[in-house]
Design a protein around this motif. Structure first.
Motif, PDB file in Angstrom:
ATOM      1  N   GLY A 283      13.485  -2.455   4.314  1.00 13.02           N
ATOM      2  CA  GLY A 283      14.289  -2.613   5.523  1.00 13.02           C
ATOM      3  C   GLY A 283      13.739  -1.927   6.751  1.00 13.02           C
ATOM      4  O   GLY A 283      14.339  -1.993   7.827  1.00 13.02           O
ATOM      5  N   TRP A 284      12.604  -1.272   6.637  1.00  9.10           N
ATOM      6  CA  TRP A 284      12.051  -0.526   7.758  1.00  9.10           C
ATOM      7  C   TRP A 284      11.397  -1.424   8.790  1.00  9.10           C
ATOM      8  O   TRP A 284      10.783  -2.446   8.458  1.00  9.10           O
ATOM      9  CB  TRP A 284      11.014   0.481   7.277  1.00  9.10           C
TER      10      TRP A 284
ATOM     11  N   GLU B 173       0.937  11.742   4.348  1.00  7.48           N
ATOM     12  CA  GLU B 173      -0.235  12.616   4.442  1.00  7.48           C
ATOM     13  C   GLU B 173       0.136  14.070   4.155  1.00  7.48           C
ATOM     14  O   GLU B 173      -0.732  14.894   3.909  1.00  7.48           O
ATOM     15  CB  GLU B 173      -0.877  12.505   5.827  1.00  7.48           C
ATOM     16  N   GLU B 174       1.425  14.387   4.185  1.00  8.52           N
ATOM     17  CA  GLU B 174       1.883  15.751   3.954  1.00  8.52           C
ATOM     18  C   GLU B 174       1.845  16.097   2.466  1.00  8.52           C
ATOM     19  O   GLU B 174       1.807  15.212   1.610  1.00  8.52           O
ATOM     20  CB  GLU B 174       3.304  15.935   4.498  1.00  8.52           C
ATOM     21  N   GLN B 175       1.882  17.385   2.166  1.00  4.83           N
ATOM     22  CA  GLN B 175       1.861  17.857   0.785  1.00  4.83           C
ATOM     23  C   GLN B 175       3.205  17.570   0.098  1.00  4.83           C
ATOM     24  O   GLN B 175       4.262  17.700   0.718  1.00  4.83           O
ATOM     25  CB  GLN B 175       1.592  19.361   0.750  1.00  4.83           C
TER      26      GLN B 175
ATOM     27  N   ARG C  67       0.832  -1.207   0.000  1.00  2.00           N
ATOM     28  CA  ARG C  67       0.000   0.000   0.000  1.00  2.00           C
ATOM     29  C   ARG C  67       0.868   1.258   0.000  1.00  2.00           C
ATOM     30  O   ARG C  67       0.608   2.211  -0.732  1.00  2.00           O
ATOM     31  CB  ARG C  67      -0.912  -0.032   1.222  1.00  2.00           C
ATOM     32  N   LEU C  68       1.910   1.252   0.831  1.00  5.60           N
ATOM     33  CA  LEU C  68       2.806   2.403   0.885  1.00  5.60           C
ATOM     34  C   LEU C  68       3.537   2.616  -0.429  1.00  5.60           C
ATOM     35  O   LEU C  68       3.734   3.746  -0.861  1.00  5.60           O
ATOM     36  CB  LEU C  68       3.817   2.238   2.015  1.00  5.60           C
ATOM     37  N   ARG C  69       3.955   1.530  -1.058  1.00  2.00           N
ATOM     38  CA  ARG C  69       4.648   1.653  -2.343  1.00  2.00           C
ATOM     39  C   ARG C  69       3.730   2.321  -3.364  1.00  2.00           C
ATOM     40  O   ARG C  69       4.138   3.220  -4.090  1.00  2.00           O
ATOM     41  CB  ARG C  69       5.115   0.301  -2.864  1.00  2.00           C
ATOM     42  N   PHE C  70       2.483   1.889  -3.424  1.00  2.00           N
ATOM     43  CA  PHE C  70       1.538   2.505  -4.353  1.00  2.00           C
ATOM     44  C   PHE C  70       1.380   3.985  -4.053  1.00  2.00           C
ATOM     45  O   PHE C  70       1.451   4.828  -4.950  1.00  2.00           O
ATOM     46  CB  PHE C  70       0.182   1.798  -4.278  1.00  2.00           C
TER      47      PHE C  70
ATOM     48  N   ALA D 127       5.207   3.131  10.195  1.00  4.35           N
ATOM     49  CA  ALA D 127       4.171   4.030  10.720  1.00  4.35           C
ATOM     50  C   ALA D 127       4.554   5.493  10.463  1.00  4.35           C
ATOM     51  O   ALA D 127       3.694   6.313  10.106  1.00  4.35           O
ATOM     52  CB  ALA D 127       3.969   3.779  12.215  1.00  4.35           C
ATOM     53  N   TRP D 128       5.841   5.823  10.628  1.00  4.62           N
ATOM     54  CA  TRP D 128       6.317   7.181  10.351  1.00  4.62           C
ATOM     55  C   TRP D 128       6.023   7.548   8.898  1.00  4.62           C
ATOM     56  O   TRP D 128       5.514   8.621   8.612  1.00  4.62           O
ATOM     57  CB  TRP D 128       7.822   7.255  10.636  1.00  4.62           C
ATOM     58  N   PHE D 129       6.350   6.644   7.974  1.00  5.63           N
ATOM     59  CA  PHE D 129       6.166   6.917   6.555  1.00  5.63           C
ATOM     60  C   PHE D 129       4.686   7.041   6.203  1.00  5.63           C
ATOM     61  O   PHE D 129       4.309   7.862   5.375  1.00  5.63           O
ATOM     62  CB  PHE D 129       6.843   5.834   5.708  1.00  5.63           C
ATOM     63  N   GLU D 130       3.845   6.235   6.832  1.00  6.19           N
ATOM     64  CA  GLU D 130       2.400   6.348   6.602  1.00  6.19           C
ATOM     65  C   GLU D 130       1.916   7.751   6.980  1.00  6.19           C
ATOM     66  O   GLU D 130       1.147   8.364   6.235  1.00  6.19           O
ATOM     67  CB  GLU D 130       1.648   5.286   7.414  1.00  6.19           C
TER      68      GLU D 130
END
Length: 88
Positions: A36-37, A50-52, A9-12, A43-46
């Motif tokens: 490797g995370w 959300e940021e612009q 999901r994050l990759r997409f 969770a940080w990357f998720e």
């Protein structure tokens, strides 16, 4: 949600930002580092996604200060910009 589903999901989301520049920067970063995370970094990357895009790119390039909640090892890796695929 299991780890592999979260990463897919994050990759997409990382590769479908809305502009080619953001796709290359954020998607390229995810491809270079995401597998490797640990759970905290995922969770940080998720939250980060959300940021612009303009803010993310400015933080990575150092043209704007990084908000305290995003400082850390993942942001330091993002700032290296050595993961951006450049056609030669």
């Amino acid at each position: 949600m299991d780890r592999e589903t979260r990463l897919k999901r994050l990759r997409f989301r990382a590769w479908h930002r809305g502009t080619k520049e953001a796709d290359l920067m954020i998607g390229g970063f995810f491809d270079a580092h995401g597998q490797g995370w640990n759970d905290e970094e995922i969770a940080w990357f998720e939250t980060f996604l959300e940021e612009q895009d303009v803010d993310i790119m400015a933080w990575a390039m150092g043209t704007q200060p990084v908000p305290p909640q995003f400082e850390g090892t993942v942001m330091a890796a993002l700032k290296t910009l050595n993961y951006v695929p450049i056609a030669r």
